[in-house]
Design a protein around this motif. Sequence first.
Motif, PDB file in Angstrom:
ATOM      1  N   THR A   1     -42.148  58.898 -69.835  1.00 12.70           N
ATOM      2  CA  THR A   1     -42.949  59.381 -68.780  1.00 12.70           C
ATOM      3  C   THR A   1     -43.064  58.126 -67.577  1.00 12.70           C
ATOM      4  OG1 THR A   1     -45.372  58.947 -69.489  1.00 12.70           O
ATOM      5  CG2 THR A   1     -44.310  61.138 -69.992  1.00 12.70           C
ATOM      6  N   PHE A   2     -43.460  58.501 -66.716  1.00 14.13           N
ATOM      7  CA  PHE A   2     -43.436  57.410 -65.343  1.00 14.13           C
ATOM      8  C   PHE A   2     -44.683  56.619 -66.036  1.00 14.13           C
ATOM      9  CE2 PHE A   2     -46.185  55.500 -61.925  1.00 14.13           C
ATOM     10  CZ  PHE A   2     -45.017  54.679 -61.541  1.00 14.13           C
TER      11      PHE A   2
ATOM     12  N   ARG B   1     -43.719  54.049 -68.891  1.00 16.42           N
ATOM     13  CA  ARG B   1     -42.969  52.991 -68.174  1.00 16.42           C
ATOM     14  C   ARG B   1     -43.660  51.972 -67.651  1.00 16.42           C
ATOM     15  NH1 ARG B   1     -37.159  53.692 -69.758  1.00 16.42           N
ATOM     16  NH2 ARG B   1     -37.124  55.718 -70.715  1.00 16.42           N
TER      17      ARG B   1
END
Length: 76
Positions: free
Chosen positions: A59-60, A63
């Motif tokens: 997922t963002f 990250r």
Amino acid sequence: GGFQICDDSRGELAEVFGDSVPTFTNAAELEELVRYYVRSPQARRDLADQARERVKDHTFAQRAQAVASELRALVA
């Protein structure tokens, strides 16, 4: 979460998705895959579910947290 077919030029594809994303090397292979999966809705759903499971942790937010941790380590 959708079903996908991809050309095999993406090196990281197998690393990330394993065999949950069918691949092709030429137009004839693509046609064969499309014809098969159009007639096989359960197979499409199964592969889409497998692919989604394999990337659920990508997922963002995760990250961004990893990048922030790396930056903190560089500054410290």
